[in-house]
Motif scaffolding. Structure first.
Motif, PDB file in Angstrom:
ATOM      1  N   THR A  71       0.821  -1.222   0.000  1.00 47.64           N
ATOM      2  CA  THR A  71       0.000   0.000   0.000  1.00 47.64           C
ATOM      3  C   THR A  71       0.852   1.269   0.000  1.00 47.64           C
ATOM      4  N   GLU A  72       2.024   1.226   0.649  1.00 46.18           N
ATOM      5  CA  GLU A  72       2.845   2.438   0.704  1.00 46.18           C
ATOM      6  C   GLU A  72       3.386   2.797  -0.668  1.00 46.18           C
ATOM      7  N   ILE A  73       3.808   1.796  -1.431  1.00 47.32           N
ATOM      8  CA  ILE A  73       4.283   2.054  -2.791  1.00 47.32           C
ATOM      9  C   ILE A  73       3.131   2.547  -3.663  1.00 47.32           C
ATOM     10  N   ILE A  74       1.963   1.910  -3.538  1.00 49.10           N
ATOM     11  CA  ILE A  74       0.795   2.338  -4.311  1.00 49.10           C
ATOM     12  C   ILE A  74       0.451   3.782  -3.979  1.00 49.10           C
ATOM     13  N   GLN A  75       0.454   4.124  -2.706  1.00 51.50           N
ATOM     14  CA  GLN A  75       0.101   5.486  -2.299  1.00 51.50           C
ATOM     15  C   GLN A  75       1.076   6.507  -2.886  1.00 51.50           C
TER      16      GLN A  75
END
Length: 1114
Positions: A659-663
């Motif tokens: 999720t952090e990379i996606i965000q």
């Protein structure tokens, strides 16, 4: 109070603080909560002050003494005006005498509470009598008595400085500053001198005490010194959450002490000879002394002498490494080094004796600190700040100023520091891996990492070519090793590779992560100011950027050719996104000014009349931009942009669960789409066209991950923004209808399901996804034209379907939240976008659909029993959003609500009825306990009273009174916005009554019927409003002022009754003053609610409040 009652109080106190069960007078068991409520009664009235004194005099229970002291504090603060000046002095003297007699034998928590009480009385009575202003003199007697009394005296002085420095609840900032300034001028310097004198006595052994007592006295005296220097001298209200102090604005009268060499020497000696926390407090005091204002020193010579003493002390500490083994000392010393340059100019530093020695020692200390990064991660950024400030000041210092060769020495030391930083951070990767969890990875400490990266660019760019060469010499071999290592594992993941290869790849990726972060922040530090454009730094930026982009290609090649199996370390991916953000910010704002986007080397023309009039040639900035891409050697700007966007697409495709990379990937895309120039370039890229045509789960699996549902909204908001930008649809080769088609097809498929199939678990994720996507699209609709595009696609085929979803999934929070959040965005008339033609019924249709959804959900919710678990998540969260949706629709100004009654359409009546039932089903305690629910709750009431007063007055009297009770409670809420909603609702009701009381209308008759059933309604509201104005917190004042005039005019008898009652509670002297104040308030007030009269009365109320609060008693 007698001995039996005292024993009962002591038992209650024991139960409150220890949980020990106790029994009441009748033998009943008393719980801890009951004990607390009984003891709180001691704070309810000034009549309990004698009981509190009795407890202090006769109780042996430390908990009972604490309760008595805290109760006295609350009573005296709340009922200050009830006491005469002699009574206030008597209470003060009583507490001081009690501390003198009993203080040494009391527990610390009792002592602190009593000291706070003395200091509070001193602050509140500061201008009453000079006795209060002589507290420091009284405390001197403590300092001269026994050692225990000396400790007590220092604690009193510490608390006194805090009390006079910090605002007190219930008092205005003006009152606080008046007292604070007087304390600063009369007393603070004397307190500061007492602290220093105590330190000198400790140093000279003039105080005979054991080791423990010496430690306590030293800590208290140093704390007092720090508090005095940290005092808010000029009312700037500094931010206490930051460690970085500003300039200390000490008065000129302090000059003799601060300039005295013995003062700074005393603190340095104390630092050397003690252990933390005393030594770190001494260092904190030195930092504050170094931050005093420049103008305190009469001449530059005096300032230079002071700086010389500071630098001599620092050199001595650096030579002997004094106290650096302690973490607190080390951290404070790093702060001192970082602060030194912030308050002194480089031109002053280079003139100081021993500057070159100090510079070398500071460099060695910094290098040593960086190499031992694992012990001082949170301190390194202070050292980097020192070097950043030093190099930033170099252009402003003449080479001949100060000691010879200082510029060359600074250049040498800066390179040493930067090289040590790069090597140490690269070495940290292997150290962390070898520790097997024993060391924290500095790459995972986002706070410290950001602090360091913020300070690195200015240092690195000081000797940019040399620093860049150091980075390239590290980067190129690592990149080659990385490529070779990847060839050994082909498409395997790192985890499945042989252990030695996997370890090698992990280390290399960690080191490349550090280098990429460094390149990103350094490139992001490029300056486009005219002073720096000729430096040629853009070619070095290009060299560094080439490596980062080559690494991107390498990582992306492995990612795509392994179909996502060969993924790099997530931290490396995040560092690449960090680099892209910085590159975008510096080198993407001019891309629309290149005439031929296919080749940077082609001629450049300037867009704009001024430039074309001058010479039709490229500007300096465009030349710099052109040179940058020529040296980059990765293609023109379109190629580079396509590489970045391709990386964005691959991240979205192959990192669905991170999720952090996606965000961060979506944040990058959103920022690029938000830039004027970069957004125009994005529209020309094939990758963006692919994104716009294939924004589905089949192509981008992250959309299917439950943890990423919120990012669906961001993704579609970004694509919609690009599509709706000027010529966006034409350049992307796709219409808005085609773009939304996949989402609407999902809705259509779901709409064809039977009610039982719609409620099936298989429909959950498609429903959430569709509404999340639509919400993102709706958030990007900023004008009437774009909004109409979506509305026409939604109506009539899909809007009715939402009510079915609300009915079927009413008990599933995730589905309802996604539905209601979309509807909240869709109904919100921001920028007047919901604006249809005069002949269009779309506004009415939109409200009808909204009403259907709110009613379907609300009725089901009301029929569901109140759950036992998380009440907010399971019930109130969705209720709050549904009320917010209705509030947006009711206040959107796109519906003529009279039409519904005229044509017997019940949707408005149904919506108001369901919303009202939801409001009434919530206990007022719960409404006030949850901020989001509270805001929606009272916002609806305000809109209900503002636009639908007829419906309000048509309610049954008990229902209306329940509403008014909520309004009454909301007036007194801690949040001023809630008070504002409630006061507006009262104003709407009172204004309606005043303007229509003599008219023959059914609404007026209804209101009079309600008032007949509840005759004290207006009087209770008047009383509450005036009490809030006179005795409430300052933040409520403006909120409660508005309805006062309309209430007074509607029911003059209520105002008269309150006035008479308030006057009757005062002393004869105060009665006359209060009567005069009321006469001034009512003078020249007209029986009118026009804006001019309201404004005039508001000004009078403010004056009235200020005048009356000075003498009014509770």
């Amino acid at each position: 109070m007698d001995a039996q009652q005292l024993a009962q109080v002591e038992a209650l106190c024991e139960s409150l603080y220890t949980g020990t069960p106790t029994t009441g007078e009748n033998g009943e068991n008393i719980t801890r909560n009951e004990a607390q409520s009984r003891l709180l009664s001691l704070q309810s009235s000034a009549d309990y002050i004698p009981q509190c004194q009795y407890i202090l005099d006769h109780s042996q229970s430390q908990y009972a003494l604490l309760v008595a002291s805290n109760s006295l504090m609350q009573l005296i603060t709340s009922h200050w005006n009830n006491f005469t000046v002699p009574q206030r002095i008597d209470i003060r003297n009583y507490i001081l005498a009690y501390l003198a007699n009993q203080g040494p034998s009391l527990q610390d928590f009792v002592t602190i509470s009593l000291i706070r009480l003395v200091c509070r009385i001193t602050k509140l009575g500061w201008f009453d009598d000079k006795v209060h202003r002589e507290l420091a003199d009284d405390v001197t007697k403590f300092l001269q008595a026994t050692v225990d009394h000396c400790i007590l005296g220092l604690k009193i002085l510490n608390q006194l400085v805090d009390e006079l420095n910090l605002p007190t609840t219930g008092r205005t900032l003006t009152q606080h500053r008046k007292t604070s300034v007087s304390f600063r001028d009369v007393c603070l310097f004397k307190v500061f001198q007492l602290g220093l004198t105590t330190l000198k006595q400790l140093q000279t052994r003039a105080i005979v005490a054991d080791a423990r007592q010496e430690a306590v006295i030293g800590e208290q005296a140093l704390g007092l010194t720090v508090r005095c220097l940290n005092f808010d001298f000029i009312g700037t209200n500094p931010d206490e959450s930051t460690e970085d102090v500003g300039t200390i604005q000490v008065p000129t009268s302090w000059r003799s002490v601060l300039q005295d060499p013995s003062t700074i020497e005393l603190l340095f000696e104390f630092y050397k000879n003690t252990e933390p926390p005393r030594s770190s407090k001494a260092m904190e005091a030195i930092i504050l002394l170094c931050s005093v204002r420049r103008s305190l020193f009469p001449t530059d010579k005096d300032r230079g002498a002071f700086l010389g003493r500071v630098m001599t002390g620092i050199r001595s500490l650096l030579s002997n490494q004094t106290g650096f083994a302690h973490q607190d000392n080390y951290h404070q010393f790093c702060r001192l080094l970082g602060r030194l340059k912030a308050n002194y100019q480089l031109s002053e530093l280079v003139k100081a004796d021993g500057y070159l020695e100090w510079l070398e020692q500071a460099s060695n200390f910094t290098v040593q600190s960086i190499r031992n990064w694992q012990y001082c991660t949170n301190s390194i950024h202070y050292l980097l700040a020192l070097w950043g400030r030093l190099v930033a000041a170099v252009p402003y210092v003449r080479p001949e100023t100060g000691v010879q060769g200082h510029s060359e020495a600074l250049e040498k030391q800066v390179l040493t520091v930067v090289e040590a930083y790069i090597e140490s951070m690269l070495g940290s990767v292997e150290m962390v891996i070898n520790s097997e969890g024993g060391l924290d990875d500095p790459l995972e400490d986002e706070g410290s990492l950001k602090e360091q990266l913020d300070r690195l660019p200015i240092i690195a760019r000081f000797k940019y070519s040399e620093v860049a060469q150091i980075i390239l010499n590290k980067f190129d071999p690592l990149l080659n090793q990385y490529r070779q290592a990847l060839q050994h594992i082909n498409t395997q993941s790192t985890e499945n590779a042989p252990a030695d290869v996997s370890r090698q790849i992990t280390i290399i990726e960690g080191q490349l992560t550090w280098l990429t972060y460094m390149i990103g922040c350094i490139v992001g530090g490029h300056s486009w100011s005219s002073a720096h454009l000729a430096d040629g730094d853009e070619t070095i930026d290009a060299s560094l950027s080439r490596r980062a982009l080559q690494l991107t290609q390498c990582v992306d090649y492995r990612l795509t050719h392994s179909n996502g199996a060969g993924r790099a370390e997530p931290k490396l991916e995040q560092s690449l996104l960090f680099y892209f953000q910085n590159f975008r910010r510096v080198y993407m704002f001019m891309w629309d000014q290149v005439a031929n986007p296919s080749s940077v080397s082609n001629s450049v023309s300037v867009v704009g009349m001024m430039a074309s009039k001058l010479d039709n040639g490229p500007s300096t900035k465009q030349k710099v931009y052109q040179r940058m891409f020529e040296h980059l050697g990765m293609g023109d700007h379109t190629t580079v942009a396509n590489l970045i966007v391709t990386k964005i697409g691959n991240n979205l495709k192959y990192w669905p669960e991170e999720t952090e990379i996606i965000q961060k990937t979506l944040d990058l895309l959103l920022d690029m789409a938000g830039g004027y120039s970069s957004s125009k370039l994005l529209l020309t890229l094939d990758t963006v066209k692919f994104l716009a045509r294939h924004h589905t789960e089949d192509h981008f699996p992250f959309l299917a991950a439950p943890a990423n549902v919120r990012y669906r909204t961001t993704f579609h908001a970004t694509l919609a923004r690009l599509l709706l930008s000027p010529n966006g649809a034409e350049k992307l080769g796709i219409t808005f209808e085609v773009f939304v088609e996949p989402i609407l097809n999902n809705l259509k498929m779901l709409g064809n399901l039977s009610p039982s199939d719609l409620r099936n678990e298989a429909a959950r994720r498609p429903l959430i996804g569709a509404f999340r996507d639509l919400r993102g699209i709706a958030s990007s609709l900023h004008n009437r034209k774009s909004y109409a595009l979506l509305f026409e696609l939604m109506h009539p085929n899909h809007l009715p379907f939402m009510a079915k979803v609300a009915d079927a999934w009413h008990d599933q929070v995730d589905v309802i939240v996604s539905l209601l959040r979309f509807l909240q965005e869709f109904c919100h008339n921001k920028a007047n976008r919901v604006n249809f033609d005069q002949s269009s019924p779309n506004g009415i249709l939109l409200f009808r659909a909204t009403s259907d959804v709110v009613c379907a959900f609300g009725r089901r919710l009301l029929a569901t029993p109140v759950p036992d678990g998380d009440l907010y998540k399971q019930r109130y969260k969705c209720m709050a959003i549904s009320l917010t949706v209705l509030n947006s629709a009711l206040s959107g100004n796109y519906v003529c609500f009279g039409v519904f009654a005229l044509y017997n359409d019940p949707c408005l009546e149904n919506a108001l009825d369901v919303a009202l039932q939801m409001i009434l089903s919530v206990p007022i305690e719960d409404a006030l306990a949850y901020p989001k629910l509270c805001k929606a709750y009272f916002a609806f009431i305000e809109i209900f009273f503002r636009h639908h007063i007829k419906s309000v007055l048509a309610l049954e009297t008990p229902v209306l009174m329940q509403l008014m009770n909520s309004v009454h409670e909301g007036l007194q809420a801690s949040d001023p916005q809630m008070s504002q909603f409630c006061s507006n609702a009262i104003d709407h009701l009172a204004t309606f009554y005043f303007e229509n009381m003599n008219k023959d209308k059914i609404e007026v008759h209804n209101l009079k019927k309600h008032l007949a059933a509840q005759p004290n309604l207006f009087s209770s509201l008047t009383s509450t409003l005036f009490n809030l104005l006179l005795f409430g917190a300052p933040q409520h004042h403006w909120a409660v002022i508005k309805p006062m005039l309309s209430l007074m005019l509607s029911d003059e008898s209520s105002f008269t009754s309150y006035k008479d009652h308030l006057i009757s509670t005062q002393t004869p002297e105060n009665q006359q003053n209060l009567n005069e104040a009321f006469q001034k308030l009512l003078h020249d007030v007209q029986r009118s609610l026009d804006n001019a009269n309201r404004e005039r009365f508001t000004q009078k109320l403010v004056t009235f409040r200020v005048a009356v609060r000075g003498f009014l008693t509770l």
